[in-house]
Design an enzyme around this catalytic site. Structure first.
Site, PDB file in Angstrom:
ATOM      1  N   CYS A 108      10.569   2.903   5.383  1.00 14.38           N
ATOM      2  CA  CYS A 108       8.994   3.071   4.791  1.00 14.38           C
ATOM      3  C   CYS A 108       8.436   2.325   6.367  1.00 14.38           C
ATOM      4  O   CYS A 108       7.410   2.191   6.705  1.00 14.38           O
ATOM      5  CB  CYS A 108       8.880   0.888   3.870  1.00 14.38           C
ATOM      6  SG  CYS A 108       8.871   1.854   1.955  1.00 14.38           S
ATOM      7  N   HIS A 377      -0.030   1.723   0.970  1.00 15.77           N
ATOM      8  CA  HIS A 377       1.325   1.706   1.677  1.00 15.77           C
ATOM      9  C   HIS A 377       1.741   3.556   1.904  1.00 15.77           C
ATOM     10  O   HIS A 377       2.928   3.873   0.826  1.00 15.77           O
ATOM     11  CB  HIS A 377       2.247   1.219   1.169  1.00 15.77           C
ATOM     12  CG  HIS A 377       3.220   1.588   1.403  1.00 15.77           C
ATOM     13  ND1 HIS A 377       3.867   1.553   2.839  1.00 15.77           N
ATOM     14  CD2 HIS A 377       4.917   0.972   1.229  1.00 15.77           C
ATOM     15  CE1 HIS A 377       5.144   1.656   3.248  1.00 15.77           C
ATOM     16  NE2 HIS A 377       5.774   1.140   2.178  1.00 15.77           N
ATOM     17  N   CYS A 407       8.734  -4.132   5.897  1.00 17.14           N
ATOM     18  CA  CYS A 407      10.136  -3.477   6.040  1.00 17.14           C
ATOM     19  C   CYS A 407      10.691  -2.599   5.407  1.00 17.14           C
ATOM     20  O   CYS A 407       9.880  -1.578   5.214  1.00 17.14           O
ATOM     21  CB  CYS A 407      10.535  -4.657   4.479  1.00 17.14           C
ATOM     22  SG  CYS A 407       9.744  -4.656   3.028  1.00 17.14           S
ATOM     23  N   GLY A 409      13.327  -0.304   2.571  1.00 15.30           N
ATOM     24  CA  GLY A 409      14.698  -0.140   1.555  1.00 15.30           C
ATOM     25  C   GLY A 409      15.999   0.020   1.872  1.00 15.30           C
ATOM     26  O   GLY A 409      15.935   0.605   3.096  1.00 15.30           O
TER      27      GLY A 409
END
Length: 422
Positions: A108, A377, A407, A409
């Site tokens: 991300c 997103h 953040c 994953g």
């Protein structure tokens, strides 16, 4: 004196950071973000990226021939020619065909990585002006099988939804939503707080659109075809016979009472309404050395001060922006409180609120034009959008520092610190 114990001191100490003295975010543009299976559902991420890049070059007035490096970011391989994504973005955007192209990926945080990689290449003297593009089609994520090339036994034919399966981290054995629930418990965040925050995210995004804020960074998408001498044409066509797509489709007035009616998605505080919207879209920015900027008489948006990448425990991956922002601020010799505009990707409402609490962040400074809960997103594109939005928000308000962060994953966080160019 602040005596609060920093639980992520080790993450910050191990952060990968770099500072830049004369590297600039020159201009940016993005497509509107379309709801999952919406009007962009049939458009490959390469073509979304081409559209964003061409829109940026057209709106900025900067000739594509000035670009001497291409950095693209994308997560899911959502077309059969996905291997060629960065190269095709350059070719069909009018960039000199002799200019090399690179694909980067940090989940991300991928969009941030395009900008930081560009800054690194410029610092090393490899390039003067770089086209950075983040693009993602969530709708075109494949239904996949990985073990059938050599055949399959009776009853063992198995295809899975890549978009769903990819949200599961097989190390801790939990999904991304579960990591947000872990943060909700750790920081004692209630369902009401998360829904109140989601309501505010929608309201800010609606207000920003109505005030005209996004018009300067969003280019309407229209049916297009791009010719390239000696090669096959590319293009995009909107679904549902649409002729134009002009505005983020998930942004709408959404009230607390409506959000409260939604069922938990992961057994706790997170629902489909207070989590980031699943959308398709692309964003592009130009990053350049100061010598190039001055030689062309341009007014950039912001100076790229530094960038920081950190790792955190996978089971609380959403806290990543907190140590990343702290590391960036420390590298710049400032406090987090000195940063005037903050963009933290709203992967999940509880995840954002955990970062806010961990940083003792003034909420009036953060995500002032709405966030991913409202806007969406698109994984590979979000970091580019967030960086552009943060820089523009500080510029509009006449403030000095802004930061964009997210953040990732697996337990990571990236932050880019920016200084207003005006």
């Amino acid at each position: 004196m602040n005596t609060k114990v920093n639980p992520f001191a080790d993450s910050e100490a191990a952060a990968l950071t770099a500072s830049y003295t004369d590297i600039w975010l020159v201009a940016g543009q993005r497509t509107p973000f379309a709801d999952y299976n919406g009007v962009l559902r049939e458009v490959a991420p390469t073509d979304l990226g081409i559209y964003a890049a061409r829109s940026l070059l057209a709106s900025s007035g900067i000739p594509a021939t000035e670009v001497n490096a291409i950095i693209a970011g994308n997560m899911a391989q959502a077309s059969f020619d996905a291997y060629f994504l960065p190269r095709h973005i350059g070719l069909y955007s009018g960039v000199n065909p002799n200019v090399p192209a690179l694909l980067v990926q940090r989940l991300c945080c991928t969009g941030f990585e395009t900008i930081l990689t560009a800054a690194d290449q410029i610092s090393l003297g490899k390039a003067k002006m770089v086209l950075c593009v983040g693009t993602e089609s969530m709708s075109r994520n494949p239904i996949a099988a990985y073990t059938h090339r050599s055949g399959f036994r009776m009853g063992q034919l198995e295809f899975k939804d890549f978009l769903w399966e990819a949200t599961k981290d097989t190390a801790p054995g939990i999904g991304m939503g579960d990591t947000a629930e872990n943060l909700a418990k750790r920081y004692q965040i209630s369902r009401e707080e998360v829904d109140r925050f989601a309501e505010a995210s929608f309201a800010r995004a609606v207000a920003a659109w109505e005030a005209g804020y996004f018009q300067a960074e969003v280019s309407a998408v229209v049916n297009s075809q791009w010719e390239l001498d000696g090669y096959k044409p590319r293009g995009l066509k909107l679904a549902d016979r649409a002729q134009s797509f002009e505005r983020d489709s998930h942004v709408r007035a959404t009230h607390f009472e409506t959000l409260q009616k939604l069922k938990p998605a992961f057994g706790g505080v997170q629902t489909g309404g207070n989590s980031s919207a699943i959308v398709d879209g692309a964003a592009a920015v130009l990053v350049a050395h100061g010598d190039w900027v001055r030689a062309h008489g341009l007014k950039p948006i912001a100076r790229i001060v530094n960038g920081a990448a950190v790792a955190v425990p996978p089971e609380i991956m959403g806290i990543g922006p907190a140590p990343a922002i702290r590391a960036a601020a420390k590298r710049a010799g400032i406090q987090v409180s000195d940063i005037d505009r903050v963009e933290i990707n709203e992967a999940f409402g509880a995840q954002y609120l955990a970062c806010e609490r961990e940083l003792d962040l003034d909420p009036s400074k953060a995500n002032v034009n709405g966030g991913a809960i409202a806007i969406g997103h698109p994984l590979g594109a979000s970091g580019v959008r967030l960086s552009l939005t943060a820089a523009r928000a500080a510029q509009q308000a006449g403030l000095k520092y802004s930061v964009a962060s997210a953040c990732a994953g697996g337990g990571q966080g990236v932050a880019i610190l920016l200084e207003n160019a005006e």
